[in-house]
Design an enzyme around this catalytic site. Structure first.
Site, PDB file in Angstrom:
ATOM      1  N   ASP A  48     -44.602  68.861 -31.766  1.00  0.00           N
ATOM      2  CA  ASP A  48     -43.592  67.879 -32.190  1.00  0.00           C
ATOM      3  C   ASP A  48     -44.229  66.501 -32.148  1.00  0.00           C
ATOM      4  O   ASP A  48     -45.258  66.297 -31.490  1.00  0.00           O
ATOM      5  CB  ASP A  48     -42.355  67.917 -31.278  1.00  0.00           C
ATOM      6  CG  ASP A  48     -41.099  67.413 -31.989  1.00  0.00           C
ATOM      7  OD1 ASP A  48     -40.284  68.240 -32.428  1.00  0.00           O
ATOM      8  OD2 ASP A  48     -40.948  66.173 -32.112  1.00  0.00           O
ATOM      9  N   HIS A  53     -29.844  79.401 -50.202  1.00  0.00           N
ATOM     10  CA  HIS A  53     -29.314  79.183 -48.854  1.00  0.00           C
ATOM     11  C   HIS A  53     -28.584  77.843 -48.922  1.00  0.00           C
ATOM     12  O   HIS A  53     -29.121  76.801 -48.577  1.00  0.00           O
ATOM     13  CB  HIS A  53     -30.446  79.145 -47.826  1.00  0.00           C
ATOM     14  CG  HIS A  53     -29.962  78.873 -46.423  1.00  0.00           C
ATOM     15  ND1 HIS A  53     -29.092  79.699 -45.764  1.00  0.00           N
ATOM     16  CD2 HIS A  53     -30.232  77.861 -45.563  1.00  0.00           C
ATOM     17  CE1 HIS A  53     -28.843  79.213 -44.568  1.00  0.00           C
ATOM     18  NE2 HIS A  53     -29.512  78.093 -44.421  1.00  0.00           N
ATOM     19  N   SER A  55     -40.069  70.919 -32.473  1.00  0.00           N
ATOM     20  CA  SER A  55     -39.629  71.557 -31.212  1.00  0.00           C
ATOM     21  C   SER A  55     -38.230  71.118 -30.835  1.00  0.00           C
ATOM     22  O   SER A  55     -37.923  70.971 -29.658  1.00  0.00           O
ATOM     23  CB  SER A  55     -40.603  71.194 -30.092  1.00  0.00           C
ATOM     24  OG  SER A  55     -41.904  71.439 -30.508  1.00  0.00           O
ATOM     25  N   GLY A  56     -37.415  70.890 -31.850  1.00  0.00           N
ATOM     26  CA  GLY A  56     -36.022  70.523 -31.578  1.00  0.00           C
ATOM     27  C   GLY A  56     -35.226  71.764 -31.222  1.00  0.00           C
ATOM     28  O   GLY A  56     -35.749  72.741 -30.673  1.00  0.00           O
ATOM     29  N   LYS A  57     -33.951  71.721 -31.574  1.00  0.00           N
ATOM     30  CA  LYS A  57     -33.044  72.788 -31.150  1.00  0.00           C
ATOM     31  C   LYS A  57     -33.443  74.144 -31.737  1.00  0.00           C
ATOM     32  O   LYS A  57     -33.544  75.137 -31.005  1.00  0.00           O
ATOM     33  CB  LYS A  57     -31.618  72.417 -31.568  1.00  0.00           C
ATOM     34  CG  LYS A  57     -31.100  71.147 -30.861  1.00  0.00           C
ATOM     35  CD  LYS A  57     -29.722  70.744 -31.324  1.00  0.00           C
ATOM     36  CE  LYS A  57     -29.675  70.067 -32.673  1.00  0.00           C
ATOM     37  NZ  LYS A  57     -30.346  68.758 -32.755  1.00  0.00           N
ATOM     38  N   VAL A  87     -38.338  76.646 -42.517  1.00  0.00           N
ATOM     39  CA  VAL A  87     -36.943  76.707 -42.057  1.00  0.00           C
ATOM     40  C   VAL A  87     -36.203  75.404 -42.398  1.00  0.00           C
ATOM     41  O   VAL A  87     -34.998  75.398 -42.648  1.00  0.00           O
ATOM     42  CB  VAL A  87     -36.885  76.969 -40.533  1.00  0.00           C
ATOM     43  CG1 VAL A  87     -35.449  77.039 -40.033  1.00  0.00           C
ATOM     44  CG2 VAL A  87     -37.628  78.258 -40.184  1.00  0.00           C
ATOM     45  N   THR A  88     -36.942  74.303 -42.426  1.00  0.00           N
ATOM     46  CA  THR A  88     -36.357  72.986 -42.697  1.00  0.00           C
ATOM     47  C   THR A  88     -35.486  73.028 -43.958  1.00  0.00           C
ATOM     48  O   THR A  88     -35.886  73.587 -44.974  1.00  0.00           O
ATOM     49  CB  THR A  88     -37.503  71.955 -42.884  1.00  0.00           C
ATOM     50  OG1 THR A  88     -38.325  71.991 -41.728  1.00  0.00           O
ATOM     51  CG2 THR A  88     -36.965  70.553 -43.100  1.00  0.00           C
ATOM     52  N   ASN A  89     -34.326  72.442 -43.882  1.00  0.00           N
ATOM     53  CA  ASN A  89     -33.391  72.442 -45.021  1.00  0.00           C
ATOM     54  C   ASN A  89     -33.578  71.251 -45.935  1.00  0.00           C
ATOM     55  O   ASN A  89     -34.039  70.209 -45.477  1.00  0.00           O
ATOM     56  CB  ASN A  89     -31.953  72.436 -44.482  1.00  0.00           C
ATOM     57  CG  ASN A  89     -31.424  73.835 -44.264  1.00  0.00           C
ATOM     58  OD1 ASN A  89     -31.698  74.740 -45.047  1.00  0.00           O
ATOM     59  ND2 ASN A  89     -30.671  74.015 -43.177  1.00  0.00           N
TER      60      ASN A  89
HETATM   61  P1  NAI Z   1     -33.651  68.787 -34.345  1.00  0.00           P
HETATM   62  O1  NAI Z   1     -33.368  67.386 -34.710  1.00  0.00           O
HETATM   63  O2  NAI Z   1     -33.114  69.336 -33.074  1.00  0.00           O
HETATM   64  O3  NAI Z   1     -35.240  69.027 -34.322  1.00  0.00           O
HETATM   65  C1  NAI Z   1     -36.089  68.596 -35.329  1.00  0.00           C
HETATM   66  C2  NAI Z   1     -37.409  68.226 -34.677  1.00  0.00           C
HETATM   67  O4  NAI Z   1     -38.357  67.924 -35.699  1.00  0.00           O
HETATM   68  C3  NAI Z   1     -37.316  66.990 -33.768  1.00  0.00           C
HETATM   69  O5  NAI Z   1     -37.715  67.306 -32.452  1.00  0.00           O
HETATM   70  C4  NAI Z   1     -38.279  66.002 -34.430  1.00  0.00           C
HETATM   71  O6  NAI Z   1     -38.967  65.191 -33.492  1.00  0.00           O
HETATM   72  C5  NAI Z   1     -39.224  66.950 -35.139  1.00  0.00           C
HETATM   73  N1  NAI Z   1     -40.017  66.283 -36.187  1.00  0.00           N
HETATM   74  C6  NAI Z   1     -39.605  65.375 -37.105  1.00  0.00           C
HETATM   75  N2  NAI Z   1     -40.656  65.002 -37.866  1.00  0.00           N
HETATM   76  C7  NAI Z   1     -41.737  65.708 -37.430  1.00  0.00           C
HETATM   77  C8  NAI Z   1     -43.093  65.752 -37.812  1.00  0.00           C
HETATM   78  N3  NAI Z   1     -43.563  65.000 -38.807  1.00  0.00           N
HETATM   79  N4  NAI Z   1     -43.935  66.578 -37.130  1.00  0.00           N
HETATM   80  C9  NAI Z   1     -43.470  67.342 -36.102  1.00  0.00           C
HETATM   81  N5  NAI Z   1     -42.194  67.329 -35.697  1.00  0.00           N
HETATM   82  C10 NAI Z   1     -41.339  66.515 -36.341  1.00  0.00           C
HETATM   83  O7  NAI Z   1     -33.175  69.677 -35.598  1.00  0.00           O
HETATM   84  P2  NAI Z   1     -32.852  71.236 -35.607  1.00  0.00           P
HETATM   85  O8  NAI Z   1     -31.409  71.433 -35.340  1.00  0.00           O
HETATM   86  O9  NAI Z   1     -33.850  71.956 -34.793  1.00  0.00           O
HETATM   87  O10 NAI Z   1     -33.083  71.564 -37.177  1.00  0.00           O
HETATM   88  C11 NAI Z   1     -34.360  71.417 -37.744  1.00  0.00           C
HETATM   89  C12 NAI Z   1     -34.278  71.714 -39.235  1.00  0.00           C
HETATM   90  O11 NAI Z   1     -33.969  73.102 -39.444  1.00  0.00           O
HETATM   91  C13 NAI Z   1     -33.207  70.930 -40.003  1.00  0.00           C
HETATM   92  O12 NAI Z   1     -33.708  70.549 -41.270  1.00  0.00           O
HETATM   93  C14 NAI Z   1     -32.092  71.945 -40.164  1.00  0.00           C
HETATM   94  O13 NAI Z   1     -31.250  71.660 -41.256  1.00  0.00           O
HETATM   95  C15 NAI Z   1     -32.908  73.200 -40.390  1.00  0.00           C
HETATM   96  N6  NAI Z   1     -32.194  74.449 -40.178  1.00  0.00           N
HETATM   97  C16 NAI Z   1     -32.419  75.441 -41.109  1.00  0.00           C
HETATM   98  C17 NAI Z   1     -31.799  76.656 -40.980  1.00  0.00           C
HETATM   99  C18 NAI Z   1     -32.054  77.712 -42.003  1.00  0.00           C
HETATM  100  O14 NAI Z   1     -31.371  78.739 -42.002  1.00  0.00           O
HETATM  101  N7  NAI Z   1     -33.031  77.542 -42.899  1.00  0.00           N
HETATM  102  C19 NAI Z   1     -30.884  76.944 -39.879  1.00  0.00           C
HETATM  103  C20 NAI Z   1     -30.750  75.845 -38.926  1.00  0.00           C
HETATM  104  C21 NAI Z   1     -31.394  74.643 -39.099  1.00  0.00           C
END
Ligand code: NAI
Length: 304
Positions: free
Chosen positions: A31, A173, A8-10, A116-118
């Protein structure tokens, strides 16, 4: 429809908001951080109330709450910092995906999963293997976002309405992303009618690099990814059978096997209903194959 967003991050919060703005169903935000998904849910519900949208968002730290989900978005993990490539996140995020997959395996029987995770292509492969689901039900979001950037550059150069621009991006990607000007157009009219070869080359390079620029400016990409995720969910929920690129497990298509990479698919209620094979020319094929090699190298490091 019940949509669960794990992470539930950004981007997770943006995916939840964008899904509700499209009225796709109720959303559960999950989260590990206490309070974060609950707070995001409150905030989004307040916006929906003013808009008169009756989808509801809930926040939770309990995986058991996602039982019965129709669609699951996996967006937990760390994002890249300025100067990093998506592949630099491989080991850290693979450990997070492994932990989540173990927890949700018994809860996802009929769900369609969007990773979605990279780095998204290896993470999609990892999720597929760990969940043991068929390849139609697990896919990655990456090229859908890439093509929104490609479209944006075409719009900036031509000044044409965004609505008349159609674009296709496939492949990894990541560093070997493959925007396809030959399969992109303005109202069906080839881009070469409006753009010089130099302008086309510039848009390709910019499409590959722009995410890094957004990250260096504001720390993360948020709105466009959230929208791209919601666009995929919409195609599934409304059974629209949209032709859009997703990271899919290839089994001979595009001359590749046992690897996930972005390819155009028909996306409907059953998930990936068909992979559409395009005739690539030698330069395009070369870039696609570089993506295959890059993702396969990453997959080998995951030992799945
Ligand atoms: P963020 O840091 O804002 O949010 C990530 C969230 O994941 C955090 O709230 C964290 O507490 C949570 N988290 C970590 N481990 C967890 C677990 N075991 N169970 C549940 N929640 C957990 O990061 P953001 O900016 O939201 O990006 C998230 C991912 O998405 C990154 O890997 C980023 O690279 C990727 N991403 C992929 C895109 C794509 O086109 N495929 C585009 C933008 C981001």
């Amino acid at each position: 429809m019940n949509i669960t967003v794990v992470g539930s991050g950004k981007v997770g919060a943006s995916a939840a908001l964008n899904s509700c703005l499209r009225k796709l169903g109720d959303v559960l935000l999950l989260d590990i951080v206490k309070g974060l998904p609950q707070g995001e849910a409150l905030d989004i519900n307040h916006q929906l109330s003013e808009l008169g949208i009756d989808c509801s968002v809930r926040g939770s730290n309990e995986y058991a709450d996602m039982k019965g989900s129709d669609i699951i978005v996996l967006v937990a993990g760390v994002g890249r910092k300025p100067g990093m490539t998506r592949m630099d996140l491989l080991t850290t995020n693979a450990n997070i995906i492994k932990e989540i997959a173990t927890k949700i395996r018994s809860l996802v029987s009929r769900a369609i999963v969007i990773v979605v995770t990279n780095p998204v292509d290896p993470m999609t492969y990892l999720t597929l293997k760990l969940l043991g689901t068929g390849r139609s039900r697990v896919m990655g979001m990456g090229n859908m976002l890439d093509l929104s950037r490609f479209k944006s550059f075409i719009h900036e150069i031509t000044g044409f309405s965004r609505g008349s621009i159609s674009a296709m991006v496939i492949g990894e990607h990541g560093e070997n992303m493959l925007p396809l000007p030959r399969f992109s157009s303005a109202a069906g009219i080839p881009l070469t009618t409006f753009l010089s070869p130099e302008q086309i080359l510039t848009t390709l390079e910019s499409t590959r690099k722009i995410a890094a620029e957004v990250i260096s400016l504001k720390g993360a990409t948020i709105h466009a990814p959230g929208n791209a995720i919601a666009a995929m969910i919409e195609s599934i929920v409304r059974d629209r059978k949209s032709l859009i690129p997703v990271s899919a497990l290839l089994d001979g298509e595009y001359g590749a096997s046992d690897v996930c990479l972005g390819v155009p698919v028909i996306l409907g209620a059953n998930g990936i209903e068909k992979i559409v094979e395009l005739e690539l020319d030698s330069l395009e094929k070369d870039m696609f194959d570089r993506g295959v090699r890059s993702v396969k190298t990453a997959i080998n490091e995951l030992h799945v």
